[in-house]
Scaffold this active site. Structure first.
Site, mmCIF file in Angstrom:
data_model
loop_
_atom_site.group_PDB
_atom_site.id
_atom_site.type_symbol
_atom_site.label_atom_id
_atom_site.label_comp_id
_atom_site.label_asym_id
_atom_site.label_seq_id
_atom_site.Cartn_x
_atom_site.Cartn_y
_atom_site.Cartn_z
ATOM 1 N N HIS A 109 0.834 -1.206 0.000
ATOM 2 C CA HIS A 109 0.000 0.000 0.000
ATOM 3 C C HIS A 109 0.876 1.268 0.000
ATOM 4 O O HIS A 109 0.730 2.139 -0.862
ATOM 5 C CB HIS A 109 -0.899 -0.040 1.255
ATOM 6 C CG HIS A 109 -1.814 1.137 1.415
ATOM 7 N ND1 HIS A 109 -3.146 1.118 1.049
ATOM 8 C CD2 HIS A 109 -1.601 2.382 1.906
ATOM 9 C CE1 HIS A 109 -3.702 2.291 1.311
ATOM 10 N NE2 HIS A 109 -2.774 3.076 1.837
ATOM 11 N N GLU A 110 1.807 1.341 0.940
ATOM 12 C CA GLU A 110 2.652 2.544 1.039
ATOM 13 C C GLU A 110 3.552 2.678 -0.187
ATOM 14 O O GLU A 110 3.905 3.796 -0.583
ATOM 15 C CB GLU A 110 3.482 2.520 2.323
ATOM 16 C CG GLU A 110 2.674 2.470 3.636
ATOM 17 C CD GLU A 110 1.662 3.595 3.803
ATOM 18 O OE1 GLU A 110 1.830 4.657 3.186
ATOM 19 O OE2 GLU A 110 0.671 3.382 4.543
ATOM 20 N N HIS A 156 1.724 4.747 -2.694
ATOM 21 C CA HIS A 156 1.893 6.179 -2.397
ATOM 22 C C HIS A 156 3.278 6.648 -2.844
ATOM 23 O O HIS A 156 3.441 7.710 -3.434
ATOM 24 C CB HIS A 156 1.780 6.422 -0.882
ATOM 25 C CG HIS A 156 0.375 6.425 -0.349
ATOM 26 N ND1 HIS A 156 -0.617 7.220 -0.859
ATOM 27 C CD2 HIS A 156 -0.190 5.744 0.693
ATOM 28 C CE1 HIS A 156 -1.748 7.038 -0.171
ATOM 29 N NE2 HIS A 156 -1.512 6.138 0.780
#
Lengths: 495, 495
Positions: B264-265, B268
């Protein structure tokens, strides 16, 4: 609410600057320890922007007025000391005209950048052009600082690192050192000639070395709630008093250097961690000088760290943490920490030969600033002095001679003496401590350092910059700088 | 050299602000990852000082003048977009009067601080007093922002996180979601009732999990020259585009959460790392919105990460790096990443139930800002909606109900919708990608993600804030936000 008076305005100003320095300290630490390569450009720009803001604030015109007004206020003695340090800080940060600051920044950036390659290539000819430009600006800087402070040129530069110290006293100190140090080095080298060759114990994984380092920091009462240990290419002590960041670099083939490096940085750290809380963001609440700071790291490293008692206590920790050293005899660890060997490189020097490197650099930079020698003269003088002090020639070997340090390319003149002043103060503090508390050696032999730390805290750490260096040293030891203690220490340890 | 024109002045101003934001980003990252506890007070003060400087610069009176002047300059389309984003940034940072900023800062600090204990004690009565004060100021803030922007109250708050989004559209989006989501959740729960119970595989040391995480980041082409992975209590993506810092938290008893958190990160991070270099320090060079940012992390986590192909490729890495998982069958790893289970806590929710948590929060905060409900009504409404959407009652269990999030205590109103908008955009982007490049599923099945990343880079990452969100999404997918893709995605994955 009344309008704050001039002293209060000044205090607020410097407290605000301390917050900005905090940002600089942490992001600079991050740059050295954590930042991936690709972050460098943006980091450099962010730090440059911060430097501009700090410079703008440091040179606000109201400051001069407030300093004048505050002098006629009714101040306590602590406030008077605080005002003195605020004025010194202000004088040092406003002394130079903006165009000289810029010229110096460009010249040192160019010189330092090119130096990294030129040194590798042993290219003195190319290097000296850049160094000449840096030195010319340093002379200009020294002259302007001298005019503003009423000090001599070199003393005005010393004031940046070692306030109150003077060339005249350094001439005495190093002049005297020169009379006995080369001879003592020779005697010790001869004595150690019969020592056995040290064994190789194989590899020491960084993670094991780190655990050992942390255990030693614990023993030396580093406060882990207010600091941490990390890795950087060049070890340093950074951060802020409530969050001190020390670093080391692990060599897998030799643990002894990083380990004693950690002891050294822990000395710096405990000084910072024990500065007085109520003065923390003011100039008067900061460490007294470069030399006094170094006296604390060298107290830890040289007075404590390499002592017989400490190495005996270190030995079981080494065996416990380093798988490959579990059969290392105590005598070998001791030999590691007491070997004396004249060498070319200052940062690799042992306790006994280190001051010879500093003496040489002091003499040259003093004469450069006073325009008694030229940059072109450096290689020959370096070689001469290395032969005289350490019996080694650097002829044709400038990369391991006069091109080895970053200080001059970076424009740092007046900085080198602090290293040896630190060693001398450390010896003097230790002697005063043992005189005041004669049971210290017994306690230390039992691993009890509480008396040592209490003395340092009372006489040095908690005193920050409340007194000028001479007064601090006199209050702690009963006399001002006396290098005889250093000589005694070296003789008793190495002969 | 000519005097810089208004547009150039503005650009310089925002580039300078970006340097200061850099300092904030790195010291805040340090605070969350590296800083020892004892450094907190000094860090908070340093960050507060930086915030004051940033605020002073952001509200300089010349800016309004320059913005007016720049509008009549002859600007390229990129410059026009840049000017639009500079004006938005300026409007949002200058909208509130200083006394409201201060009151809000005090009220949220008090509410958030007390909340940490009040939540543990399930003490709604005490908490609601503070939340009432925060909400009152949020309503004032929304009214002022509404007056200055010509938007409605809630839309003016949305503009801070999701520029261009409106309550009217969110009502449609969540209204429609409400018609099918609770039913779909129930069907999937029923379907999964026959799934076997997951085995316990013992402990997974953090260091092994870290190596696994790094391997997965490598696979997802995280650029380690411009970023790093560390540990913090709450995972986040911070730093700056050339130096992106992502974090995770390892649970030794369950590796699956941290691992997908890293995926997920990384989403980003790749957005940040691929923002256009030539616009890097300008508002137009920054990520488009919270929702678009979340669309990238959720594209990585939900569209790629939990797909059958990706979990199949993850499986050998898991077995390679985690000693205790070396016999874990693929089916169990898949089950981990596809299990649906209605629960009380938003941050623990799976892909399917998460939007129900957001829908509830959106409806309540919208009605709070519009003064259609009161803070005192929250617990009862929360319980009703949780029963309606997820079949769970939070009556008397406020700590796992309306007291679980930091957002409202921190004064963040208008932020929650971005999470679900991100999930919807991610599904829409994925559908558009597969339509544009029909061979994508085959390539991904072979572990070749180059086409996927090229599409994201071309349509999202490199576009930064050059277009308003709707235009960005239209240019990428041929239509503006269409939640139908999200529904399709969920049905095809879970039914």
């Amino acid at each position: 609410m009344n309008k704050p008076n001039a002293y209060q305005q000044l205090s607020q100003h410097f407290q605000q600057l301390a917050k900005l320095s905090h940002l600089n300290a942490i992001t600079s630490w991050d740059q050295a320890t954590m930042m991936p390569d690709g972050g460098n450009q943006a980091r450099a720009e962010a730090l440059a922007e911060l430097a501009v803001i700090i410079h703008e604030k440091s040179t606000q015109p109201q400051l001069e007025e407030w300093l004048e007004q505050a002098k006629s206020q009714n101040l306590t003695s602590v406030q008077q000391a605080s005002l003195r340090e605020m004025e010194r800080s202000w004088r040092n940060s406003t002394a130079l005209p903006a165009d000289l600051v810029k010229a110096k920044s460009l010249a040192t950036a160019r010189c330092e950048h090119a130096w990294r390659e030129q040194r590798k290539a042993n290219n003195w000819q190319a290097f000296q052009v850049n160094l000449q430009a840096v030195m010319q600006l340093a002379i200009e800087e020294a002259q302007i600082r001298a005019d503003k402070s009423g000090l001599s040129r070199y003393d005005a530069m010393l004031d940046l690192y070692e306030p109150g110290m003077q060339m005249q006293r350094l001439d005495l100190v190093f002049g005297e050192l020169q009379t006995w140090l080369p001879q003592l080095i020779q005697e010790v080298v001869d004595k150690q000639a019969s020592w056995p060759k040290l064994k190789q114990y194989g590899n020491f994984p960084s993670e094991q070395q780190k655990q050992l380092g942390l255990a030693v920091m614990q023993k030396l009462q580093f406060d882990f709630k207010h600091g941490r240990l990390d890795v950087s290419a060049h070890p340093f002590c950074g951060g802020v008093p409530s969050d001190v960041r020390i670093t080391t670099r692990y060599e897998e083939e030799d643990f002894t250097r990083s380990l004693m490096g950690i002891v050294h940085e822990t000395g710096h750290a405990r000084y910072e961690q024990n500065l007085p809380l109520d003065l923390v963001d003011l100039p008067v609440g900061q460490a007294r000088s470069m030399g006094i700071h170094e006296s604390q790291s060298l107290f830890f490293e040289m007075q404590l760290g390499r002592s017989q008692a400490f190495v005996e206590q270190l030995h079981p920790l080494v065996k416990q943490h380093l798988t490959q050293a579990k059969n290392m005899p105590l005598s070998e660890l001791q030999q590691h920490y007491l070997s004396v060997k004249p060498g070319y490189i200052r940062v690799d020097a042992d306790e006994l030969t280190y001051p010879a490197h500093i003496m040489l650099r002091y003499q040259l930079e003093r004469d450069l600033i006073n325009q008694e020698i030229k940059v072109a003269d450096i290689p020959e003088l370096w070689d001469q002095k290395m032969q005289q002090y350490l019996g080694l020639s650097t002829k044709g070997n400038d990369k391991n001679g006069c091109m080895q340090d970053v200080h001059w390319p970076a424009g740092l003149i007046g900085y080198f003496p602090s290293y040896s002043l630190g060693a001398m103060y450390a010896a003097q503090f230790h002697a005063a401590l043992v005189k005041a508390k004669p049971d210290t050696p017994d306690a230390v032999a039992k691993g009890d350092y509480s008396g040592v730390f209490a003395w340092l805290k009372q006489h040095i750490w908690s005193q920050a910059s409340l007194y000028e260096t001479d007064e601090l040293v006199e209050r702690a030891t009963g006399e001002s700088l006396n290098p005889a203690y250093f000589q005694q220490h070296l003789r008793s340890r190495y002969l």
